[in-house]
Structures are given as C-alpha cells and as structure tokens.
Design a protein around this motif. Structure first.
Motif, PDB file in Angstrom:
ATOM      1  N   PRO A 215      49.255   5.795  55.008  1.00 60.52           N
ATOM      2  CA  PRO A 215      48.847   4.490  54.463  1.00 60.52           C
ATOM      3  C   PRO A 215      48.053   3.687  55.478  1.00 60.52           C
ATOM      4  O   PRO A 215      48.240   3.826  56.692  1.00 60.52           O
ATOM      5  N   HIS A 220      52.815   0.554  53.382  1.00 61.51           N
ATOM      6  CA  HIS A 220      53.672   1.730  53.558  1.00 61.51           C
ATOM      7  C   HIS A 220      53.623   2.568  52.283  1.00 61.51           C
ATOM      8  O   HIS A 220      53.249   2.075  51.212  1.00 61.51           O
ATOM      9  N   ALA A 221      53.968   3.828  52.405  1.00 61.32           N
ATOM     10  CA  ALA A 221      53.809   4.783  51.303  1.00 61.32           C
ATOM     11  C   ALA A 221      54.674   4.404  50.114  1.00 61.32           C
ATOM     12  O   ALA A 221      55.828   4.006  50.259  1.00 61.32           O
ATOM     13  N   SER A 224      53.171   9.512  45.421  1.00 59.10           N
ATOM     14  CA  SER A 224      51.900  10.054  44.941  1.00 59.10           C
ATOM     15  C   SER A 224      52.148  10.940  43.728  1.00 59.10           C
ATOM     16  O   SER A 224      53.279  11.343  43.446  1.00 59.10           O
ATOM     17  N   LYS A 275      47.501   7.847  44.619  1.00 65.44           N
ATOM     18  CA  LYS A 275      48.191   7.505  45.868  1.00 65.44           C
ATOM     19  C   LYS A 275      48.617   6.043  45.801  1.00 65.44           C
ATOM     20  O   LYS A 275      47.770   5.154  45.717  1.00 65.44           O
ATOM     21  N   SER A 277      50.444   2.792  47.535  1.00 67.19           N
ATOM     22  CA  SER A 277      50.849   2.162  48.794  1.00 67.19           C
ATOM     23  C   SER A 277      51.366   0.771  48.471  1.00 67.19           C
ATOM     24  O   SER A 277      50.859   0.097  47.562  1.00 67.19           O
TER      25      SER A 277
END
Length: 281
Positions: A215, A220-221, A224, A275, A277
């Motif tokens: 990220p 932060h992640a 996905s 994705k 984040s």
C-alpha cells in the motif's frame, strides 16, 4: 439505492469551499463555475492543462460507451459495487468519488444496486471533457466534474470511498480527501487481461507487472480480489469498439490494427485485479 446531491466541492483556484448557486458553483472569493447544459461543471483551470483537450477523445468515449452498455464488463462492475458497499454497514451513507470516471458506467452500476435505501453522494471526475459530458447526459442525479486527480476539487477528509478504475492513481491526493478508515479501491489490468487482442496487435507482449505492491504511504492493506472470465465478441463492431476505447489503438502497429479489425469474432479474457487500501488514522 438513493442518490443524494454531492455538495463537498472546493474551488480549484484557492481551495475554498464551493456553494451551489443558481446556474453554478461559487466560492467566498467570488470565483464562479457554471453548470453546463448537460449538467456538469468544469473545475480544471486552463493553467493546469497539459494539452488543449486532455484525456480520452470523443471517439474513445463513444466506443467505450457502446462496449460497456453491451454488458461485456458487467462482472467487473458487479465486483466493484459489492466491494464498495461492503465497506460500511447497510444503510450507512457513503460519499464516493470515481477518480477517472469515464462516461460513468461503474457509478451508474453502483447506484443501480438494490441496497435497502442506502444514501449515496456520488461524484464522477475525469480530465476528459468528452467523458464528463457523456456521463452527465446519462444520469442527472450525480455530480460530474471535469478535473484532475493531481489536484482533486474536494475538501480534506470528506470521502468514504475513492474508486480508481484503470486510471492514474495519486495516492497523496487520495489520502488527503479520504476520511480516516476510508476505502481506496484501485482496479488494474491483470497479466492476461485482453491477452488475445494484444497477441494480435503486438509482435510480442511485455512481461507482466508485479501485482503485489505494498500500500502507498498513508494506507494499509484492505484485501484484494481477481475477476477473471472469458467474453465472446461476436461482431466486428464490438472488436473495433474494444480496440478504439483503449490506448492499444495508438500503441499498436498499423498491421496489428488491420489484423484485429479484420476479425469477425474474438474470445477475450477478462483478468482484473481489485486492490483495496484503507486510509490510516
């Protein structure tokens, strides 16, 4: 789904809040921006343009509109809508920006989901005036703005979700406009996306990009997902629209374009990476 007016805009010249007045938007310093006949507003100052007519052309937008309305990317739109709506509990209002909205297909799909009356304040932004004009002509409920991802005309920490579809991410700007915990959803082409078309128009294919990047700063992640399926284009016009709506039209050789446009049908692979984040804070 209930689409409500999007009111959180700021002046692209001085950063002050914009207020809706008859026929346009105005800031306290007197800068005013007219709403067009189609219903959109231009918040891209001339000095911030890199060319006279930036972004996708009128031809590209028309081809993309026909292709998307035929339903070829419906699986992608469905996955995007589900992820956005999963970001908050049902009936929680969401302020959503599509940063690079094109002709508005993905926002219209989101607004069309039956989600128990949740309120959506939706802003579609694109640097192409042709894209925003087409989007505004199809749905008057949403706010449509000509603008740049490099300087979003949106106040700090005012958005729940930023969507960036095959676009030009500007992580620092996205972090600025998202609330703490807000969702940044980036959609990128996977290694096999439109592979069959690319094999026809290019002598060789580039090595696939690494899809496992960390990220950006300030995020932060958030997980996905990959959307992958095969789609049949059964008419020459559909193949032409796919080629014209993408940058491949200009990157391919003349011989490659001729080979593609001579086809009567083509099976293509959709391979798209979502994705998520989450903004720190």
């Amino acid at each position: 789904m209930s689409v409500v007016p999007f009111k959180a805009l700021r002046c692209p010249l001085d950063g002050a809040p914009l207020s809706r007045v008859d026929g346009g938007w105005r800031c306290p310093q007197g800068h005013s921006f007219d709403v067009s006949r189609q219903g959109h507003v231009n918040l891209l100052p001339v000095q911030n343009k890199r060319s006279r007519d930036p972004g996708d052309s009128k031809l590209m937008i028309a081809a993309r509109r026909r292709f998307l309305e035929a339903g070829h990317y419906q699986a992608i739109a469905g996955a995007v809508s589900r992820r956005i709506l999963a970001h908050a509990p049902e009936r929680t209002p969401l302020a959503v920006l599509d940063a690079g909205c094109g002709e508005g297909y993905y926002l219209r799909a989101l607004a069309g989901v039956n989600d128990g009356g949740r309120e959506l304040a939706v802003l579609g932004l694109d640097i192409s005036r042709w894209a925003v004009q087409a989007a505004a002509g199809q749905d008057k409920r949403m706010a449509w703005v000509v603008g740049s991802n490099a300087a979003l005309p949106v106040p700090d920490q005012s958005l729940d979700v930023v969507l960036c579809m095959f676009g030009f991410p500007t992580p620092a700007e996205f972090a600025r406009v998202l609330k703490p915990g807000g969702l940044l959803l980036e959609i990128e082409a996977g290694p096999d996306h439109l592979r069959e078309l690319r094999e026809i128009i290019y002598p060789t294919l580039k090595a696939p990009r690494d899809m496992s990047s960390a990220p950006a700063d300030g995020f932060h992640a958030g997980g996905s997902e990959t959307v992958r399926e095969t789609c049949r284009l059964g008419q020459r016009d559909e193949i032409e629209d796919l080629l014209v709506m993408t940058p491949h039209l200009y990157r391919a050789s003349a011989e490659g374009r001729e080979r593609a446009l001579a086809l009567e049908q083509l099976d293509i692979t959709l391979d798209v990476h979502l994705k998520a984040s989450l903004r720190n804070g």
